[in-house]
Every structure is written in C-alpha cells, then in structure tokens.
Design a protein around this motif. Structure first.
Motif, PDB file in Angstrom:
ATOM      1  N   LYS A 108     -19.946 -23.071 -32.298  1.00  0.00           N
ATOM      2  CA  LYS A 108     -18.828 -22.425 -31.606  1.00  0.00           C
ATOM      3  C   LYS A 108     -18.607 -21.011 -32.141  1.00  0.00           C
ATOM      4  O   LYS A 108     -18.357 -20.075 -31.369  1.00  0.00           O
ATOM      5  N   LEU A 109     -18.698 -20.855 -33.452  1.00  0.00           N
ATOM      6  CA  LEU A 109     -18.554 -19.526 -34.051  1.00  0.00           C
ATOM      7  C   LEU A 109     -19.670 -18.603 -33.579  1.00  0.00           C
ATOM      8  O   LEU A 109     -19.442 -17.417 -33.294  1.00  0.00           O
ATOM      9  N   GLN A 110     -20.866 -19.152 -33.487  1.00  0.00           N
ATOM     10  CA  GLN A 110     -22.001 -18.372 -32.991  1.00  0.00           C
ATOM     11  C   GLN A 110     -21.716 -17.848 -31.586  1.00  0.00           C
ATOM     12  O   GLN A 110     -22.012 -16.691 -31.264  1.00  0.00           O
ATOM     13  N   ASP A 111     -21.112 -18.685 -30.749  1.00  0.00           N
ATOM     14  CA  ASP A 111     -20.775 -18.265 -29.382  1.00  0.00           C
ATOM     15  C   ASP A 111     -19.705 -17.181 -29.377  1.00  0.00           C
ATOM     16  O   ASP A 111     -19.778 -16.221 -28.596  1.00  0.00           O
ATOM     17  N   VAL A 112     -18.705 -17.341 -30.243  1.00  0.00           N
ATOM     18  CA  VAL A 112     -17.614 -16.360 -30.299  1.00  0.00           C
ATOM     19  C   VAL A 112     -18.141 -14.983 -30.702  1.00  0.00           C
ATOM     20  O   VAL A 112     -17.732 -13.952 -30.148  1.00  0.00           O
ATOM     21  N   PHE A 113     -19.073 -14.957 -31.665  1.00  0.00           N
ATOM     22  CA  PHE A 113     -19.559 -13.693 -32.209  1.00  0.00           C
ATOM     23  C   PHE A 113     -20.978 -13.365 -31.750  1.00  0.00           C
ATOM     24  O   PHE A 113     -21.701 -12.645 -32.432  1.00  0.00           O
ATOM     25  N   ILE A 114     -21.324 -13.867 -30.584  1.00  0.00           N
ATOM     26  CA  ILE A 114     -22.685 -13.708 -30.071  1.00  0.00           C
ATOM     27  C   ILE A 114     -23.083 -12.243 -29.929  1.00  0.00           C
ATOM     28  O   ILE A 114     -24.250 -11.875 -30.125  1.00  0.00           O
ATOM     29  N   ASN A 115     -22.138 -11.381 -29.620  1.00  0.00           N
ATOM     30  CA  ASN A 115     -22.446  -9.960 -29.420  1.00  0.00           C
ATOM     31  C   ASN A 115     -22.101  -9.094 -30.626  1.00  0.00           C
ATOM     32  O   ASN A 115     -22.175  -7.870 -30.541  1.00  0.00           O
ATOM     33  N   ASP A 116     -21.734  -9.728 -31.733  1.00  0.00           N
ATOM     34  CA  ASP A 116     -21.405  -8.996 -32.957  1.00  0.00           C
ATOM     35  C   ASP A 116     -22.604  -9.065 -33.905  1.00  0.00           C
ATOM     36  O   ASP A 116     -22.787 -10.074 -34.601  1.00  0.00           O
ATOM     37  N   ASP A 117     -23.378  -8.006 -33.937  1.00  0.00           N
ATOM     38  CA  ASP A 117     -24.606  -8.021 -34.735  1.00  0.00           C
ATOM     39  C   ASP A 117     -24.352  -8.102 -36.235  1.00  0.00           C
ATOM     40  O   ASP A 117     -25.261  -8.432 -37.002  1.00  0.00           O
ATOM     41  N   ASP A 118     -23.138  -7.788 -36.659  1.00  0.00           N
ATOM     42  CA  ASP A 118     -22.847  -7.813 -38.096  1.00  0.00           C
ATOM     43  C   ASP A 118     -22.373  -9.181 -38.586  1.00  0.00           C
ATOM     44  O   ASP A 118     -22.070  -9.351 -39.762  1.00  0.00           O
ATOM     45  N   ILE A 119     -22.328 -10.188 -37.691  1.00  0.00           N
ATOM     46  CA  ILE A 119     -21.900 -11.536 -38.059  1.00  0.00           C
ATOM     47  C   ILE A 119     -23.096 -12.480 -37.991  1.00  0.00           C
ATOM     48  O   ILE A 119     -23.773 -12.582 -36.973  1.00  0.00           O
ATOM     49  N   MET A 120     -23.331 -13.208 -39.113  1.00  0.00           N
ATOM     50  CA  MET A 120     -24.422 -14.177 -39.156  1.00  0.00           C
ATOM     51  C   MET A 120     -23.950 -15.469 -39.840  1.00  0.00           C
ATOM     52  O   MET A 120     -22.828 -15.537 -40.351  1.00  0.00           O
ATOM     53  N   PHE A 121     -24.860 -16.445 -39.856  1.00  0.00           N
ATOM     54  CA  PHE A 121     -24.547 -17.754 -40.431  1.00  0.00           C
ATOM     55  C   PHE A 121     -25.728 -18.222 -41.275  1.00  0.00           C
ATOM     56  O   PHE A 121     -26.880 -17.906 -40.989  1.00  0.00           O
ATOM     57  N   LEU A 122     -25.406 -18.992 -42.335  1.00  0.00           N
ATOM     58  CA  LEU A 122     -26.432 -19.456 -43.259  1.00  0.00           C
ATOM     59  C   LEU A 122     -26.121 -20.886 -43.691  1.00  0.00           C
ATOM     60  O   LEU A 122     -25.143 -21.131 -44.397  1.00  0.00           O
ATOM     61  N   ALA A 214     -10.123 -15.596 -36.934  1.00  0.00           N
ATOM     62  CA  ALA A 214      -9.170 -14.499 -37.146  1.00  0.00           C
ATOM     63  C   ALA A 214      -9.519 -13.708 -38.395  1.00  0.00           C
ATOM     64  O   ALA A 214      -9.450 -12.466 -38.404  1.00  0.00           O
ATOM     65  N   ASP A 215      -9.916 -14.398 -39.459  1.00  0.00           N
ATOM     66  CA  ASP A 215     -10.248 -13.711 -40.710  1.00  0.00           C
ATOM     67  C   ASP A 215     -11.525 -12.882 -40.581  1.00  0.00           C
ATOM     68  O   ASP A 215     -11.628 -11.802 -41.183  1.00  0.00           O
ATOM     69  N   ILE A 216     -12.476 -13.362 -39.812  1.00  0.00           N
ATOM     70  CA  ILE A 216     -13.686 -12.557 -39.573  1.00  0.00           C
ATOM     71  C   ILE A 216     -13.306 -11.262 -38.867  1.00  0.00           C
ATOM     72  O   ILE A 216     -13.820 -10.184 -39.198  1.00  0.00           O
ATOM     73  N   ARG A 217     -12.404 -11.346 -37.904  1.00  0.00           N
ATOM     74  CA  ARG A 217     -11.943 -10.140 -37.204  1.00  0.00           C
ATOM     75  C   ARG A 217     -11.276  -9.166 -38.175  1.00  0.00           C
ATOM     76  O   ARG A 217     -11.500  -7.946 -38.100  1.00  0.00           O
ATOM     77  N   ILE A 218     -10.451  -9.712 -39.055  1.00  0.00           N
ATOM     78  CA  ILE A 218      -9.800  -8.866 -40.065  1.00  0.00           C
ATOM     79  C   ILE A 218     -10.847  -8.194 -40.945  1.00  0.00           C
ATOM     80  O   ILE A 218     -10.770  -6.998 -41.237  1.00  0.00           O
ATOM     81  N   LEU A 219     -11.828  -8.966 -41.363  1.00  0.00           N
ATOM     82  CA  LEU A 219     -12.874  -8.443 -42.236  1.00  0.00           C
ATOM     83  C   LEU A 219     -13.689  -7.373 -41.529  1.00  0.00           C
ATOM     84  O   LEU A 219     -14.046  -6.354 -42.128  1.00  0.00           O
ATOM     85  N   GLN A 220     -13.968  -7.581 -40.262  1.00  0.00           N
ATOM     86  CA  GLN A 220     -14.674  -6.536 -39.494  1.00  0.00           C
ATOM     87  C   GLN A 220     -13.878  -5.245 -39.489  1.00  0.00           C
ATOM     88  O   GLN A 220     -14.463  -4.151 -39.547  1.00  0.00           O
ATOM     89  N   GLY A 221     -12.549  -5.358 -39.428  1.00  0.00           N
ATOM     90  CA  GLY A 221     -11.715  -4.169 -39.416  1.00  0.00           C
ATOM     91  C   GLY A 221     -11.801  -3.354 -40.674  1.00  0.00           C
ATOM     92  O   GLY A 221     -11.569  -2.139 -40.666  1.00  0.00           O
ATOM     93  N   GLU A 222     -12.171  -3.975 -41.790  1.00  0.00           N
ATOM     94  CA  GLU A 222     -12.296  -3.255 -43.054  1.00  0.00           C
ATOM     95  C   GLU A 222     -13.442  -2.245 -43.015  1.00  0.00           C
ATOM     96  O   GLU A 222     -13.452  -1.293 -43.795  1.00  0.00           O
ATOM     97  N   TYR A 223     -14.398  -2.486 -42.117  1.00  0.00           N
ATOM     98  CA  TYR A 223     -15.579  -1.631 -42.077  1.00  0.00           C
ATOM     99  C   TYR A 223     -15.533  -0.604 -40.948  1.00  0.00           C
ATOM    100  O   TYR A 223     -16.500   0.122 -40.733  1.00  0.00           O
TER     101      TYR A 223
END
Length: 225
Positions: A108-122, A214-223
């Motif tokens: 589900k997270l992958q779908d939410v951030f599908i177009n955000d190249d700076d978000i990945m999963f491990l 929500a926290d990923i969005r906040i973290l993206q804002g830091e950059y």
C-alpha cells in the motif's frame, strides 16, 4: 452614509481586509514552528530494543553499511539507498501471521509513493537460508513488488540480525544470529537520506500506517528548498 462615499471606500476596505488576512497568516506562520520528526539514537529508544553494546550512544547513530541479495539476485548495499528515504522491515516468506499483513501494507505504501523517486522500501528475510533468490522472486511477484522501489532481500543471517539489533532497533529479543536465533517483529523503521532513524511504526496497524505516510511527507519537506 453617503452612497458615493461608500463606493469610494470599497477599494480601501478591500485593501485593508487583504492586508489583515496577510498579517494574520504571517503571524500564525511565525508562531507555528514547522513540524520535524525526531532523530533517534540508541539512548532514545526502549533499551529492550537496543543491543547492549550500543545502548549508551546518544548522537550520530546511522544505519550501518550492509550487503544483501535481492529478489533478482542483485547485490544491494547502502549505495542503492543513497539520497533516499526508506522504510525497513523484517519478515519471512513462510510466515502466516504478521508478515502477510506487513507485506501487504508495504504494498500500500508503494502505491501511495509510486511517483516519488526518493521513497524506497527494504525488506530483510529473517530466514535467509530458506528464502532463496527464487523463493523471493516468486514472493515478490505474488505481492506486486516493483523492483525499482522495493528490495526483498536475503543474505548472511548474522549480518541481517546484527542490522536488526544494532542499526534498526527493530527486535525485542536478544540473540547472536546463530542457528537457534529467530527474529519476529512487526516494526517498520523510517530512515532518512542521512541513514538516520526518524520513526518506528507497527506494520500491522492501519492507523500507524497512516501515521507513517504523514511522517514520510513531513520528512520529504525537510529536503525541499
């Protein structure tokens, strides 16, 4: 009130209203600090989650260098996550309890951030001997894993368990990564572009998944500039 005077006053009143709104917004912005996520060091985390060898560390903790093998047989290191925000978890393909829920939630997270190249999963297998490359490939296909965003990995057991305990603080139980050692955790760990830990989440809880988004969005804002 004279009608002509009222008509002449409209532009002035409009300008005054605009500046009043602007000033209120400016004051609110100045008085409301931008939300930032905490940076977690070993001393900030529940001691039960931290290996005793690092529990005293109060600053500059970063996820250690790693070397893993993904679902395509490719070697995955910290370089693959350079300048990336990522979510890490620990699972095994034969798990029939929490792991399917966790994997579906990363999907589900992958779908939410599908177009955000700076978000990945491990994802790290905690039964790496059983979870061979072919097993991981089949699992990845079943779960809709997008290779460019999500690495499902196997590797040396001691290395993976050391990462869980000394880098990600994802595990409550102690162990040495030996044959009898077994990690089973629902924790998702949010890591920033500097390899610092910025949050912990229950990967089986829908409310926590929304908090993670929500926290990923906040973290993206830091950059952002």
């Amino acid at each position: 009130m004279d009608l002509k005077f009222f008509k002449k006053s409209i532009p002035t009143l409009a300008i005054m209203a605009f500046f009043s709104v602007f000033m209120i917004y400016a004051i609110y912005t100045l008085l409301t600090p931008e939300k930032r996520l905490p940076i977690y060091n070993p001393s900030d985390v529940n001691p039960k989650l931290v290996d005793e060898s690092v529990v005293h560390i109060r600053r500059n903790h970063k996820v250690a260098d790693f070397k893993l093998i993904n679902q395509n047989g490719d070697t995955i290191t910290q370089e693959n996550y350079n300048d990336k925000i990522y979510v890490a978890d620990f699972f095994f393909t034969r798990c029939m309890t929490i792991c399917p829920v966790m994997t579906n939630n990363i999907g589900k997270l992958q779908d939410v951030f599908i177009n955000d190249d700076d978000i990945m999963f491990l994802s790290h297998s905690v039964t790496p001997v059983i979870d061979s490359i072919s097993v991981l490939r089949a699992y990845a296909d079943k779960k809709g894993v997008i290779d460019s965003k999500w690495n499902i990995t196997t590797g040396d057991k001691k290395h993976i368990y050391k990462l869980a305990r000394k880098s990600y603080f994802a595990v409550l139980d102690e162990g040495d990564g030996g044959l009898q050692d077994f990690v089973h955790t629902e924790n998702f760990v949010l890591v920033d572009k500097k390899r610092q830990i910025r949050g912990f989440y229950d990967g089986t809880d829908n409310e926590d998944i929304q908090r993670l988004i929500a926290d990923i969005r906040i973290l993206q804002g830091e950059y952002k500039d």
